[in-house]
Design an enzyme around this catalytic site. Sequence first.
Site, short mmCIF file in Angstrom:
data_model
loop_
_atom_site.label_atom_id
_atom_site.label_comp_id
_atom_site.label_asym_id
_atom_site.label_seq_id
_atom_site.Cartn_x
_atom_site.Cartn_y
_atom_site.Cartn_z
N GLU A 78 0.81 -1.22 0.00
CA GLU A 78 0.00 0.00 0.00
C GLU A 78 0.84 1.27 0.00
OE1 GLU A 78 -2.73 -0.48 3.25
OE2 GLU A 78 -4.14 -1.60 1.99
N GLU A 100 7.45 -21.08 8.98
CA GLU A 100 8.10 -20.21 9.96
C GLU A 100 9.32 -20.87 10.59
OE1 GLU A 100 6.22 -20.40 14.28
OE2 GLU A 100 4.73 -19.78 12.81
#
Length: 325
Positions: A98, A129
């Site tokens: 964004e 992870e």
Amino acid sequence: MNKRVNGPAAFAGSSVRLPPSRTEDRNPLSVSIDRMPTMELLRLINAEDRSVPAAVAVVLPALAAAVDLAVQALSGGHRVHYVGAGTSGRIAVLDAAELIPTFGIEAGRVVAHLAGGTHALTNPSEDAEDDEDAGTALAGQVAAGDLVVGLTASGRTPYVRAALTMARRAGAGTVLISANPASPLAPLADVHVAPDTGPEVITGSTRMKAGTAQKLVLNAFSTATMVRLGRTYSNLMTDMQASNDKLRSRQLRILAEATGADVTTSRAALAEAGGDAKLAVVMLLAGTSAARARQALTEAHGHAHRALSRLEVLVVDEEVAGGGE
């Protein structure tokens, strides 16, 4: 006959010892959540959520230090890298994406690295992870002078640990954003931003309060960084990319708000500025040409207020010189 014990008492005598993490503690307020009526359940979640901004407020000094590191890296021509897994990594991807349309930052200047890659954006990839090799492999994309921001709610994610370790070796700055003040990864970071959001309503579900805290922290981190880099004029998005009709109309409103000019004048200035709203703002406020405004902005490193100050000084100097003739 042996008596079967269900619930918390079943583990009362457990000798299991795990590394400390506030995000894994049980919340005493929600132990009966599975028996609450809907409205009571929602009120509990809402009450817990309201504690998050206060937790973020406590760590603002550390967040300010992180922003200063990001400004230093980006103003020096380097990059900022977000590194995370699961919810933390997905929030990082959203934030980085964004910044391009909102502040006009060039693609590739703020980059998000998500454990498990793009597949993990929309699919469960919990094992990613633990992939320390993938974290270390980011070395090919990180250079001295960059800033690596590790995001891990638990403060223990191996992927993030490996990335921060690699960043240190590469000569990059490091920031850790977690919800665990006692994170074992803290020694790997120049700055540790750790809002203590406490136990989740659903034990260990860090997409809730910890995730909300990470969204708030990243919103503040990236917005403050962009403002410090001169990517706004006042609180107006002068550097945004106007890629559709709504945003082109917003550009005209920005010019009107910033300068008081009417729509016709604003549209003409924007056209002369080649669609660059900040350039048009400086042109209109200084009453100068696009070329002169562009030069002032370049000398002011993109800061509109500084460019206007330079133009004011230039006008005064010219008037003094003219009077001396």
